[in-house]
Structures are given as structure tokens and as C-alpha cells.
Scaffold this active site. Structure first.
Site, PDB file in Angstrom:
ATOM      1  N   GLN A   1       2.089  10.189  -8.746  1.00 60.04           N
ATOM      2  CA  GLN A   1       2.947   9.865  -7.618  1.00 60.04           C
ATOM      3  C   GLN A   1       3.041   8.373  -7.362  1.00 60.04           C
ATOM      4  OE1 GLN A   1       0.984  11.443  -3.727  1.00 60.04           O
ATOM      5  NE2 GLN A   1      -0.525  11.753  -5.325  1.00 60.04           N
ATOM      6  N   ARG A   2       1.959   7.653  -7.595  1.00 61.21           N
ATOM      7  CA  ARG A   2       1.991   6.235  -7.224  1.00 61.21           C
ATOM      8  C   ARG A   2       2.375   5.328  -8.383  1.00 61.21           C
ATOM      9  NH1 ARG A   2      -4.420   4.494  -6.272  1.00 61.21           N
ATOM     10  NH2 ARG A   2      -4.674   3.746  -8.391  1.00 61.21           N
TER      11      ARG A   2
ATOM     12  N   GLY B   1      -3.329  10.552   0.518  1.00 62.57           N
ATOM     13  CA  GLY B   1      -3.370  10.302   1.953  1.00 62.57           C
ATOM     14  C   GLY B   1      -4.676  10.819   2.529  1.00 62.57           C
ATOM     15  N   ARG B   2      -5.715  10.000   2.425  1.00 60.98           N
ATOM     16  CA  ARG B   2      -7.036  10.461   2.874  1.00 60.98           C
ATOM     17  C   ARG B   2      -7.160  10.360   4.392  1.00 60.98           C
ATOM     18  NH1 ARG B   2     -11.841  12.261   0.723  1.00 60.98           N
ATOM     19  NH2 ARG B   2     -10.518  12.860  -1.010  1.00 60.98           N
TER      20      ARG B   2
ATOM     21  N   THR C   1       0.834  -1.196   0.000  1.00 57.09           N
ATOM     22  CA  THR C   1       0.000   0.000   0.000  1.00 57.09           C
ATOM     23  C   THR C   1       0.867   1.243   0.000  1.00 57.09           C
ATOM     24  OG1 THR C   1      -1.536   1.390   1.217  1.00 57.09           O
ATOM     25  CG2 THR C   1      -0.317  -0.177   2.517  1.00 57.09           C
ATOM     26  N   ILE C   2       0.554   2.161  -0.883  1.00 57.20           N
ATOM     27  CA  ILE C   2       1.290   3.424  -0.898  1.00 57.20           C
ATOM     28  C   ILE C   2       1.009   4.220   0.371  1.00 57.20           C
ATOM     29  CG2 ILE C   2       1.323   3.571  -3.406  1.00 57.20           C
ATOM     30  CD1 ILE C   2      -0.815   5.922  -2.960  1.00 57.20           C
ATOM     31  N   ASP C   3      -0.106   3.898   1.049  1.00 60.15           N
ATOM     32  CA  ASP C   3      -0.513   4.699   2.220  1.00 60.15           C
ATOM     33  C   ASP C   3       0.280   4.363   3.478  1.00 60.15           C
ATOM     34  OD1 ASP C   3      -2.491   6.107   0.833  1.00 60.15           O
ATOM     35  OD2 ASP C   3      -3.870   4.420   1.022  1.00 60.15           O
TER      36      ASP C   3
ATOM     37  N   GLU D   1      -4.393  15.111   0.881  1.00 60.56           N
ATOM     38  CA  GLU D   1      -5.762  15.283   0.368  1.00 60.56           C
ATOM     39  C   GLU D   1      -6.812  15.173   1.469  1.00 60.56           C
ATOM     40  OE1 GLU D   1      -6.943  12.060  -2.272  1.00 60.56           O
ATOM     41  OE2 GLU D   1      -5.734  10.631  -1.153  1.00 60.56           O
TER      42      GLU D   1
END
Lengths: 422, 422
Positions: B300-301, B191-192, B142-144, B247
Site C-alpha cells: 500500500q505504501r 494505521g497503528r 508520512t503515510i499515516d 492494524e
């Protein structure tokens, strides 16, 4: 030839490679130390000359100057400031002469786009008209690729590469997810008057069906129906649709779409919104597809990490050629890039008179855009492809590029009076 | 051990390195050909299993599989689809079992984030509760960076590097122009729920005054007055201000700022606008500074061209470890990354039970954000810095990265009935 100091300044929007031109210029000037004394850089472009804010580049080490080649941005600061016509605005020109005299400046090198070449051209007239001889050489730079005469402008190739690489990558992402998530992706790129940068995104496609599926050019009036039909057919045929939109896209009566977006805002926020979200909204309302949008803005023109090797080398060479032209006794000229062979791509440096490039805008040729208006032709592809060729990676430390920060030591002011910018 | 085929699928938002995990998994499975037969990939994640849309990866050459390591996106397609609870939704699970039986699948590898690990965990329960034994291994992605237990998640390091590099570059651009042009630059990043990606932008700064000057985290309620004061002091002190905004930034009553932007729209366009233009508008109205903004979104991802070497290697290793764990007889586990040393950075692969990671969200630690709320602490820097270390460039041809397109040959369907997704 009497030895004189040189003035160098960066002007207009900076790029990933304008410092490579500075590098070429300063390194070459150091080799011609019998003709050129010190290179003084203007702090923030021509404003540095007017305000007598000069930077002594002789205080920078060879290593620091060499590192300019891989450092984005404008190392001495740039400006958006245009000299007015000599008639009726003698003050500015006389001030320039006083500063040049005070610091024994005999060479004026100005690194920028069409507006900046106009400034260089105006300064070149000082010699004849105000009796102060100064050798004026322009150095081409613009990400917009709209400078005349030269085959292409240093700065453009790297933005073109950034956009093409980004589209190829983002398209793989969208395609992976399209069945259950985003089907339409919109990337807004720079280009207010001409679609050169948007056109470069077309290099990302290798075969029919590859992204970008739609390119929106400032040159082609936006037709919502045709656009939506194309989005829809792309989603039906390929499962997704990638759109690259030039910020300068206009509707059929000549209004910027980005401005229309703002007009719809209840508060009249003129800059809120932007083109990409506006297009996304149309897609959602009329077609119901899930969408994402990106605006690369300054990221695209500062992305030295993915610069084009050809672009870096050309940027360096025009800086070098500027000094060589000056030392050879040329005046009021700008080095240009000449494409001597298409396949294999070969180029060399030539020159043109500043008056040929001052304020002239090179348009995207009509035959670069497909009949349908949403893509690039083979002619465009052939022209654009060599400009993004090769990689030129900066050095890294701890995972981040190492960009040089010059000492930028000011030259001691010699003039008593201060000058007020108007 | 009876030899069985394996099912592998990619789930959730893809990343620049999820295919590196696929590469590690498939290459390793090919080495364990006495235990593992063919690796069948699900077309579009778990949906591929439910619909019996399987891809036969054994038809891909070793070279093609190797090239997955440097190819972004999801090579087999991903999905946003979550299995429901077994209770009351037996249909889906029984369908999975029929597909697994039909294709002699005994291994289930699922590559994704917290939601996806929940799916993997549910599938792991089939064995006991529905009487079909299947080895279930999750693979983190996960990018998060919000997966629990593992020190970090493959995918995050490359986004972190992209954001830090981009901020360092764009800042040089803004600084060059600030005297006469843009003074405030805003970059909106993903990044919610958690500010991991925004935090990574803090790595761009080397000394006081360096960009980013302001980071806006979802964890810190947005206070307009404090924000504007900070923007103003940055412009006064350094001449410019670079802002990185997650975001998911919310106001003090918990509303997303991006949604507030939409609410102000006369037409009630819920997705129009976005956070970056909203912040820009505040800056312009209240401080009058010229601004620019960028939204990097999918760029970005998917930015494999600037991937972190550490990230690529870790992504590969968790794919490899998944197979090794399965062959060793482990079940219902996920490989994790363990940081064994901070300085020098060292890591190894361990594992954890799927139930420990299913639906658990790792938050940004409080001590990673400065007291003031606009920056990262030394603790954050120490944690983040190693994750972006090293470059891992893809091969290029004609100036563009060469990414592999697999043949993705479908496995012949064996089941008569079709399945309808609900």
C-alpha cells in the site's frame, strides 16, 4: 440458419478481465443479429440457467457493454458449481433443456477455467444424447493459467503484472529501510496447484540481486534449511530479502505449509494463520531478522487498474471469437490463444475441442524453474514477459476508477416449476 | 549570504512519493546555486550524517533527479533512528557538527514524520547551544497523515487512493462470487494509532450498500457482538460484506486484536497471525460464512503505480518550498499544506515552526466516524476525497514501471575518527 437466442455465463473465480470477454461476446453477437437473437446472461453462472434466472443483456446500452471491457469482477455473477455426469443425473440436464427451450436458446457460451470447460463439454453432449441441439462454445478464463492447449489464459496476464509491479515497488521500500528496520519481506500470492503467478513475480528483477530473491513454488517441496540459507545469503549479499510464496507450497511429505501453520494453533483453527506469517515466523526464530509480510489475495485478481493491455485484448478477442465460431457452425470448441512469434511477440486466435481442455490442468514446465528451485529461468522469462505488456487504464472520476454496474434486468420466467439445486 | 552545502535525508517509513520531495528539493537547490552549493544526501537518514556516509547528488543527471518524482521508496535509504535529547548526549550533536563543518554544510533538510521533525528541531538547536549555525528545515512526509498543523501529509493521499481503489475492485470480485463462495472479505491496512488510512477506504462507496460495509478504526474499541451483527446484516441485505480493518484495532481494554491473535498461539509466537486472520476466524466460528482476507502491508505504501496526482504534486512542492524557505533566511520551520478552498479543492504551501510539529500526533477527528462506529461521515468524505484526486502514472517499459536507481556516489570522508552508533 434459424435465429436463436444465446446463453452466456461466467464461471469459477472471476478476474480483472472476464468482463472484457463478456464485452467481446455481446458486442459481436449484436453484430450477428441475423443469426443470434438476444444474449441472456446467467445470473451466477450455470446456476442462472438451472434456476431460470436469466438477465436480458439487450436492455443494456452499447456504452454500458463497452464499459465491461474495463470493469473487473463478474458483471452477471459467477459460481462454483459443477454439473455432475449425465449418467444418473439426468434431472439437471433435462432442466437445462426445458429452460433453453422456453427461452429459445440455441447457443451456450461458458466462460471459465478447466472445471467450467468440463461443464461446457457436458452441455455440448445434450444435443446428441437428449435430442436438443445447442451450440456449445467455451471461453477461456483463469488467473491460474492452467488451461490446456491455449498458450495462456485470459486473466493470468493481469495478475502476473500486478504481482511483478507490486514486488518491484515493495522491494524499493524494503531496501530503503533495511539497515535499521525490515530486512525480510514476504508476499503470498495465489496458486494452489501450480506456480504460474509466483513465477511471474520473477519478471520484477532486472539484474542479479534484484527482488524477488526467493520464489517458492508449489512444484518444489519446501526445504527449511535451504530456504533459510538462501534468505541469509540474500541479506548478507544485498542487505535484504524479498520472498514471493505461492499459497500452495508444500513440505517434503506433501502437506500445505499453510495448513501446518494452522495445526500449530492451540485451538485447532484450521484456517487461521496462512503461509506468509508461517514463513515469517521461521525467519524470525531461526535468523532473527525483522520481517513484514503481505497477502494480496483478491486484490491481485481484481486489480483492473493495473491490468495488462495484452491480457485485456486477448480476453476481448476470445469472447469475440466464441461468437464467430458459433455462427460459423462450430460446436463443442473453445477459442485459444496461439503464440505465433516470440520476439516480437505475436499471437492469434485459434480453437480446440472442449474435450481437450475439460478437466485438464497445464503444469508449470520443469525448465521454467531454476536448478536451485528458488527462481525462474530465461525460458520462463521469455514466455511470461509478453503477457504483462502494455497498460490499459480504466477511466477515473474523483480519483477512483469508474466501473460499470449493469442494470441486469431479469428475463421473465416462463416455467411453472421451480428447481432445487442439489 | 555565504554559499554553503546542504544536507538532505529521508527518515522513517518511506512512501510512494517521498522521492518526489527529494526531486523538488534537489531541482530547486540547483536553481539556487548562488546560495546552495552541493546537496549531500545522508545514506540511511540521519545515520548517514553521523557516520559521515554522504551521497553526492551533484553527480546525478537532471534526468535521474527528475525520475525521482515517479520512483517509490527512499532513494538514499531511510532509517528509524531518533536523536536523543541534547542534555547528556552531546556526543551525537558534536559529531554532527564535525561532519557538517568538514563538508561545509550550512543547510539541514530532514524529510519525515513527527519523530523526524523532532530530530530536525533538535538539530536546529545546535546553532544557539553549540555555536554552529545551520539552517534547519523539516519536510513533511508520512503515510499515516498524523503530522500536526499541515492540512495533510505527503504520502497519505497515495496510500488512501491505493486502499480506496483496491476495495472498490475487490468488492466487485466478492460480490460476483458471494452466492456460492466467499461472502466476507477482510482487508487489513496500516494505521497503528490513527484510522486515517482505514477511513480512506470509505471513499470506495458510492451509494448505500457499497463496500466497505464495515471499517474498523483504532479509535473505536472493538465490540465483537456489534461487529458480528453488522457483518450478518450486511450479508443479509447486500449478499456480502467487505471489512477494512486498521492494524491498530484494540479491544475494550486496550489490547491490540492482532496481539490477542498471537496470544492464542500455543507457542507464544508474538507476531504470528495478525488482525485479518483473527477477524476471519471470528466470522467463521460465529457466523459460518466463507471468508477471504488480504494484508496489503508494504504494497500500500509503495504503490507508486496508482499514486494520487495531488499527493505527488504536494510532495514535490514541499521539497521545493523547503529550499525557498532556507534561502529566504527562515530557520527551524517546516513547509505545510494549507487547504484554501474545499469545493473546488485548492491548496497552497505555508510554513510552521518545527516545535509545533515535533512529536505532535494529529488524531482522526471524532466527527469523521459515524455514530455507529463502522463508517465515515460526510465531513470525512469531504476532507479525504480531494487528496486522492488525479492519476500520475510512471513510465513503463516491457509492462513494468521504470523506476530510477541513482548512482549514489559517496562523498569522500574527511574525518579520521569513526563514530559508533549507540
Amino acid at each position: 440458419m434459424v435465429k436463436k437466442n444465446a446463453f452466456y455465463a461466467q464461471s469459477g473465480g472471476v478476474s480483472a478481465v472476464i468482463n472484457a470477454s463478456a464485452c467481446g461476446l455481446i458486442e459481436t453477437a449484436r453484430q450477428y443479429s441475423s443469426s443470434i437473437g438476444k444474449v441472456y446472461a446467467g445470473r451466477n453462472g450455470i446456476i442462472g440457467a438451472l434456476m431460470e434466472n436469466l438477465i436480458d443483456t439487450s436492455q443494456e446500452s452499447d456504452d454500458a457493454i463497452r464499459a465491461l471491457r474495463h470493469t473487473p469482477g463478474g458483471a452477471f455473477g459467477s459460481c462454483r458449481y459443477k454439473l455432475k455426469r449425465l449418467e444418473g443425473n439426468k434431472d439437471e440436464y433435462e432442466r437445462l433443456i426445458r429452460v433453453f427451450k422456453a427461452h429459445d436458446i440455441g447457443y451456450f457460451f461458458y466462460n471459465g477455467g478447466g472445471d467450467s470447460q468440463d461443464t461446457a463439454y457436458k452441455v455440448s453432449q445434450i444435443g446428441d444424447r437428449l435430442g436438443y441441439p445447442v451450440v456449445c462454445i467455451g471461453i477461456p478464463k483463469t488467473i491460474d493459467n492452467d488451461l490446456a492447449v491455449t498458450d495462456n489464459s485470459p486473466g493470468f496476464g493481469s495478475v502476473a503484472k500486478y504481482v511483478a509491479v507490486s514486488v518491484r515497488e515493495a522491494a524499493l521500500d524494503v531496501l530503503s529501510m533495511a539497515l535499521t528496520s525490515t530486512k525480510v519481506f514476504i508476499l503470498e500470492v495465489m496458486g494452489r496447484h501450480a506456480g504460474w503467478i509466483a513465477a511471474a513475480s520473477g519478471l520484477a528483477a532486472m539484474q542479479a540481486g534484484d527482488a524477488p530473491h526467493i520464489i517458492l513454488f508449489p512444484e518444489i517441496p519446501f526445504n527449511e534449511d535451504q530456504f533459510l540459507r538462501k534468505v541469509n545469503s540474500s541479506v548478507k549479499d544485498y542487505g535484504y530479502c524479498v520472498i514471493v510464496a505461492s499459497e500452495g507450497v508444500r513440505n517434503e511429505v506433501g502437506q500445505f505449509l499453510s495448513a501446518m501453520s494452522a495445526q500449530q494453533d492451540a485451538f485447532g483453527h484450521a484456517q487461521l494463520g496462512g503461509l506468509a506469517p508461517f514463513l515469517a515466523q521461521i525467519v524470525k526464530e531461526k535468523l532473527g531478522y525483522k520481517y513484514h509480510w503481505a497477502v494480496s489475495d483478491y486484490l491481485q485478481r481484481s486489480a483492473r487498474h493495473i491490468a495488462s493491455q495484452v491480457d485485456v485484448e486477448q480476453a476481448y478477442q476470445v469472447g469475440k471469437a466464441a461468437v464467430e465460431l458459433a455462427v460459423k457452425g462450430e460446436n463443442a470448441v473453445m477459442p485459444i490463444i496461439i503464440r505465433t512469434s516470440q520476439d516480437p511477440y505475436r499471437w492469434e486466435i485459434g480453437s480446440t475441442a472442449l474435450k481437450n481442455v475439460a478437466n485438464v490442468e497445464k503444469k508449470l514446465p520443469q525448465n521454467f524453474i531454476t536448478q536451485e528451485g528458488f527462481g525462474i529461468t530465461q525460458a520462463a522469462h521469455s514466455y511470461l514477459a509478453p503477457l504483462i505488456d502494455g497498460e490499459d487504464y480504466p477511466p477515473y472520476k474523483h480519483g477512483l476508477p469508474v466501473y460499470v454496474q449493469l442494470k441486469n434486468i431479469p428475463v421473465e420466467k416462463k416455467l411453472k416449476e421451480t428447481f432445487i439445486l442439489t
